[in-house]
Design a protein around this motif. Sequence first.
Motif, PDB file in Angstrom:
ATOM      1  N   ASN A  57     -77.512  76.795 -62.897  1.00 25.58           N
ATOM      2  CA  ASN A  57     -77.640  77.585 -61.865  1.00 25.58           C
ATOM      3  C   ASN A  57     -77.090  76.210 -60.142  1.00 25.58           C
ATOM      4  N   LEU A  58     -76.254  76.783 -59.780  1.00 26.79           N
ATOM      5  CA  LEU A  58     -75.524  76.537 -58.999  1.00 26.79           C
ATOM      6  C   LEU A  58     -76.556  76.270 -57.544  1.00 26.79           C
ATOM      7  N   GLN A  59     -76.851  75.297 -56.505  1.00 25.26           N
ATOM      8  CA  GLN A  59     -77.336  75.549 -54.824  1.00 25.26           C
ATOM      9  C   GLN A  59     -75.975  76.326 -54.036  1.00 25.26           C
ATOM     10  N   ALA A  60     -76.808  76.359 -52.792  1.00 23.23           N
ATOM     11  CA  ALA A  60     -76.001  77.193 -52.193  1.00 23.23           C
ATOM     12  C   ALA A  60     -74.760  76.097 -51.690  1.00 23.23           C
ATOM     13  N   GLY A  61     -73.339  76.703 -51.293  1.00 18.65           N
ATOM     14  CA  GLY A  61     -72.122  75.905 -50.877  1.00 18.65           C
ATOM     15  C   GLY A  61     -71.928  75.195 -51.705  1.00 18.65           C
ATOM     16  N   ARG A  62     -72.039  74.908 -52.989  1.00 18.47           N
ATOM     17  CA  ARG A  62     -71.906  73.841 -54.155  1.00 18.47           C
ATOM     18  C   ARG A  62     -69.876  75.012 -54.992  1.00 18.47           C
ATOM     19  N   ARG A  63     -69.631  74.153 -55.208  1.00 17.18           N
ATOM     20  CA  ARG A  63     -68.224  74.810 -56.314  1.00 17.18           C
ATOM     21  C   ARG A  63     -68.690  74.451 -57.622  1.00 17.18           C
ATOM     22  N   ALA A  64     -67.519  75.166 -58.633  1.00 17.86           N
ATOM     23  CA  ALA A  64     -68.418  74.897 -59.689  1.00 17.86           C
ATOM     24  C   ALA A  64     -66.777  74.645 -60.985  1.00 17.86           C
ATOM     25  N   TYR A  65     -66.492  73.825 -61.422  1.00 19.17           N
ATOM     26  CA  TYR A  65     -64.835  74.210 -62.726  1.00 19.17           C
ATOM     27  C   TYR A  65     -65.074  73.373 -63.631  1.00 19.17           C
ATOM     28  N   LEU A  66     -64.996  74.597 -64.462  1.00 16.79           N
ATOM     29  CA  LEU A  66     -65.358  74.679 -66.317  1.00 16.79           C
ATOM     30  C   LEU A  66     -63.976  74.221 -66.671  1.00 16.79           C
ATOM     31  N   HIS A  67     -63.200  73.320 -67.697  1.00 14.86           N
ATOM     32  CA  HIS A  67     -63.064  73.460 -68.783  1.00 14.86           C
ATOM     33  C   HIS A  67     -62.932  73.588 -69.806  1.00 14.86           C
ATOM     34  N   VAL A  68     -62.649  74.281 -70.849  1.00 20.38           N
ATOM     35  CA  VAL A  68     -62.863  74.320 -72.174  1.00 20.38           C
ATOM     36  C   VAL A  68     -61.670  73.786 -72.896  1.00 20.38           C
TER      37      VAL A  68
END
Length: 231
Positions: free
Chosen positions: A178-189
């Motif tokens: 779960n991401l908090q509001a305003g956070r960004r996520a980057y996922l690398h396989v």
Amino acid sequence: MIEIRKSEDRGHADHGWLRSYHTFSFADYYDAQHMGFGHLRVINEDRIQPGTGFGTHGHRDMEIISYVLEGELAHQDSMGNGSIIVPGDVQRMSAGKGVLHSEFNHAQDVTHFLQIWIEPSVIGIPPSYEKKHFDAASKRGRLPLVASPDGREGSVTIHQDAFVYAALLDGADRAVHNLQAGRRAYLHVARGRLTVNGQPLEAGDALRTVDAAEIALDRGKDAEVLLFDLA
């Protein structure tokens, strides 16, 4: 907004002893559209031939994480640290006001690892080093924290508001972050394949988002991923 970056769209360099894929602009690879993501500046997927490696060179004011997928990597630095990192190890070096180090593959097989750079929130600090091990069982079907600003949950400590998670997924495994509001996520396989928020991804692919409420991982096939939760 969710954006997908395919493996083949990354930069590539083949030096003979080193084959490298660059997620973001690095060395001779430059792409103005891919200079980094938040404070995440480098994800290089490197394969080092046996008996070769990076000779002694310097860094400053950067958080550098090494994550070995196959083989082993010998680390030496000007702080007096010497270690061999293997799959499951997470190595963190804070370059701070300046450090010299080398990385070599002394084994008989190719070493496959990820080199990750995160821009720090402070500069000019004394350099430091840390290594932790996270076995396969701890990452199977879940997202343990492997790097954080405060070293919580046994993670290595980085000088930035960034949280790094690692997971192994196969078959019916499912993990949600779960991401908090305003956070960004980057996922690398890193390897294998899986579905992320309904998007099919394969080794070398990446997904980034600036407004998703969660990152959901499922339908994995021998998948290993790194997830960056960023300010």
